[in-house]
Scaffold this motif. Structure first.
Motif, PDB file in Angstrom:
ATOM      1  N   ILE A  77      10.280 -10.543  -3.461  1.00  0.00           N
ATOM      2  CA  ILE A  77       9.427  -9.491  -2.907  1.00  0.00           C
ATOM      3  C   ILE A  77      10.214  -8.733  -1.849  1.00  0.00           C
ATOM      4  O   ILE A  77      10.671  -9.314  -0.868  1.00  0.00           O
ATOM      5  CB  ILE A  77       8.150 -10.091  -2.287  1.00  0.00           C
ATOM      6  CG1 ILE A  77       7.380 -10.866  -3.354  1.00  0.00           C
ATOM      7  CG2 ILE A  77       7.286  -9.001  -1.678  1.00  0.00           C
ATOM      8  CD1 ILE A  77       6.218 -11.658  -2.818  1.00  0.00           C
ATOM      9  N   ASP A  78      10.391  -7.446  -2.097  1.00  0.00           N
ATOM     10  CA  ASP A  78      11.022  -6.565  -1.119  1.00  0.00           C
ATOM     11  C   ASP A  78       9.914  -5.813  -0.405  1.00  0.00           C
ATOM     12  O   ASP A  78       8.921  -5.428  -1.021  1.00  0.00           O
ATOM     13  CB  ASP A  78      11.953  -5.550  -1.798  1.00  0.00           C
ATOM     14  CG  ASP A  78      13.173  -6.207  -2.422  1.00  0.00           C
ATOM     15  OD1 ASP A  78      13.513  -7.339  -2.032  1.00  0.00           O
ATOM     16  OD2 ASP A  78      13.777  -5.582  -3.313  1.00  0.00           O
ATOM     17  N   VAL A  79      10.081  -5.610   0.895  1.00  0.00           N
ATOM     18  CA  VAL A  79       9.102  -4.819   1.643  1.00  0.00           C
ATOM     19  C   VAL A  79       9.773  -3.519   2.060  1.00  0.00           C
ATOM     20  O   VAL A  79      10.782  -3.524   2.759  1.00  0.00           O
ATOM     21  CB  VAL A  79       8.581  -5.593   2.881  1.00  0.00           C
ATOM     22  CG1 VAL A  79       7.591  -4.756   3.654  1.00  0.00           C
ATOM     23  CG2 VAL A  79       7.956  -6.914   2.461  1.00  0.00           C
ATOM     24  N   ARG A  80       9.208  -2.412   1.586  1.00  0.00           N
ATOM     25  CA  ARG A  80       9.725  -1.090   1.908  1.00  0.00           C
ATOM     26  C   ARG A  80       8.596  -0.247   2.473  1.00  0.00           C
ATOM     27  O   ARG A  80       7.581  -0.054   1.809  1.00  0.00           O
ATOM     28  CB  ARG A  80      10.299  -0.406   0.662  1.00  0.00           C
ATOM     29  CG  ARG A  80      11.509  -1.111   0.106  1.00  0.00           C
ATOM     30  CD  ARG A  80      12.101  -0.347  -1.060  1.00  0.00           C
ATOM     31  NE  ARG A  80      13.025  -1.221  -1.771  1.00  0.00           N
ATOM     32  CZ  ARG A  80      13.178  -1.223  -3.079  1.00  0.00           C
ATOM     33  NH1 ARG A  80      12.497  -0.380  -3.829  1.00  0.00           N
ATOM     34  NH2 ARG A  80      14.021  -2.044  -3.654  1.00  0.00           N
ATOM     35  N   ASN A  81       8.789   0.238   3.665  1.00  0.00           N
ATOM     36  CA  ASN A  81       7.765   1.055   4.349  1.00  0.00           C
ATOM     37  C   ASN A  81       6.412   0.346   4.390  1.00  0.00           C
ATOM     38  O   ASN A  81       5.369   0.955   4.183  1.00  0.00           O
ATOM     39  CB  ASN A  81       7.619   2.424   3.677  1.00  0.00           C
ATOM     40  CG  ASN A  81       8.895   3.228   3.699  1.00  0.00           C
ATOM     41  OD1 ASN A  81       9.678   3.135   4.645  1.00  0.00           O
ATOM     42  ND2 ASN A  81       9.137   3.994   2.660  1.00  0.00           N
ATOM     43  N   GLY A  82       6.448  -0.956   4.620  1.00  0.00           N
ATOM     44  CA  GLY A  82       5.220  -1.731   4.721  1.00  0.00           C
ATOM     45  C   GLY A  82       4.562  -2.062   3.395  1.00  0.00           C
ATOM     46  O   GLY A  82       3.482  -2.646   3.364  1.00  0.00           O
ATOM     47  N   THR A  83       5.202  -1.704   2.277  1.00  0.00           N
ATOM     48  CA  THR A  83       4.637  -1.972   0.955  1.00  0.00           C
ATOM     49  C   THR A  83       5.455  -3.045   0.258  1.00  0.00           C
ATOM     50  O   THR A  83       6.685  -2.977   0.231  1.00  0.00           O
ATOM     51  CB  THR A  83       4.659  -0.687   0.091  1.00  0.00           C
ATOM     52  OG1 THR A  83       3.957   0.341   0.779  1.00  0.00           O
ATOM     53  CG2 THR A  83       4.013  -0.923  -1.259  1.00  0.00           C
ATOM     54  N   GLU A  84       4.760  -4.043  -0.316  1.00  0.00           N
ATOM     55  CA  GLU A  84       5.446  -5.084  -1.075  1.00  0.00           C
ATOM     56  C   GLU A  84       5.824  -4.539  -2.438  1.00  0.00           C
ATOM     57  O   GLU A  84       4.998  -3.975  -3.147  1.00  0.00           O
ATOM     58  CB  GLU A  84       4.537  -6.299  -1.270  1.00  0.00           C
ATOM     59  CG  GLU A  84       4.371  -7.143  -0.046  1.00  0.00           C
ATOM     60  CD  GLU A  84       3.593  -8.421  -0.344  1.00  0.00           C
ATOM     61  OE1 GLU A  84       3.063  -8.585  -1.471  1.00  0.00           O
ATOM     62  OE2 GLU A  84       3.523  -9.256   0.552  1.00  0.00           O
ATOM     63  N   ILE A  85       7.081  -4.734  -2.816  1.00  0.00           N
ATOM     64  CA  ILE A  85       7.555  -4.326  -4.136  1.00  0.00           C
ATOM     65  C   ILE A  85       8.125  -5.558  -4.818  1.00  0.00           C
ATOM     66  O   ILE A  85       9.019  -6.204  -4.302  1.00  0.00           O
ATOM     67  CB  ILE A  85       8.633  -3.224  -4.025  1.00  0.00           C
ATOM     68  CG1 ILE A  85       8.039  -2.004  -3.324  1.00  0.00           C
ATOM     69  CG2 ILE A  85       9.177  -2.865  -5.394  1.00  0.00           C
ATOM     70  CD1 ILE A  85       9.040  -0.954  -2.967  1.00  0.00           C
TER      71      ILE A  85
END
Length: 159
Positions: A77-85
């Protein structure tokens, strides 16, 4: 009644008494009862039907799918701009196998998950959603293997 008549003991940590509208977790499912409603809706054919309410629902929670994929080492799980991807990962343990064996491994994992949750009311949306996120799995494992083989062949032929 349970202790006296049935001679059963209830475990405090495993027993949950709750309102039927609240979700309860059991064997990887969320169990709930849909709220009562007097609403009606139009069907595809244009007739009026009562709303689907007051029924017991078994649902696959997203957290269960996520936990299983992390357990298998199939995603991170990557977190980018507060969103889990959710990102598929390279599973290096499988590289020594044949391509067919790698695909068999992935298919077995997906099939087992789908069969277990086949009775869930949200199975089609949960499973289709999870398969969209796992489609690149085999590619992420087979592709580096193919690149490695290509590099070996190129290094042998260029010498």
């Amino acid at each position: 009644y349970i202790a006296e008549q049935l001679k059963l003991e209830l475990s405090e940590e495993k027993t949950l008494v709750t309102k039927a509208r609240d979700r309860a977790k059991f064997l990887g499912f969320d169990i709930r009862v849909t709220p009562q409603s007097n609403h009606t809706k139009k069907t595809k054919s244009g007739s009026t039907a009562r709303n689907y309410s007051g029924h017991v629902m078994l649902e696959v929670p997203t957290s269960v799918i996520q936990k299983k994929l992390l357990e298998l080492g199939a995603m991170r799980i990557d977190v980018r701009n507060g969103t889990e991807i959710w990102q598929p990962t390279y599973r290096g343990k499988l590289v020594g196998r044949t391509d067919l064996s790698i695909l068999d491994q992935y298919n077995g994992e997906v099939r087992g998950f789908c069969n277990y949750y086949a009775i869930a009311n949200n199975r089609s949306s949960a499973i289709s959603w999870s398969t969209v996120s796992i489609k690149p799995w085999p590619v992420n494992t087979v592709q580096p293997k193919a690149k490695l083989l290509l590099n070996i062949v190129l290094s042998r032929t260029s010498g």
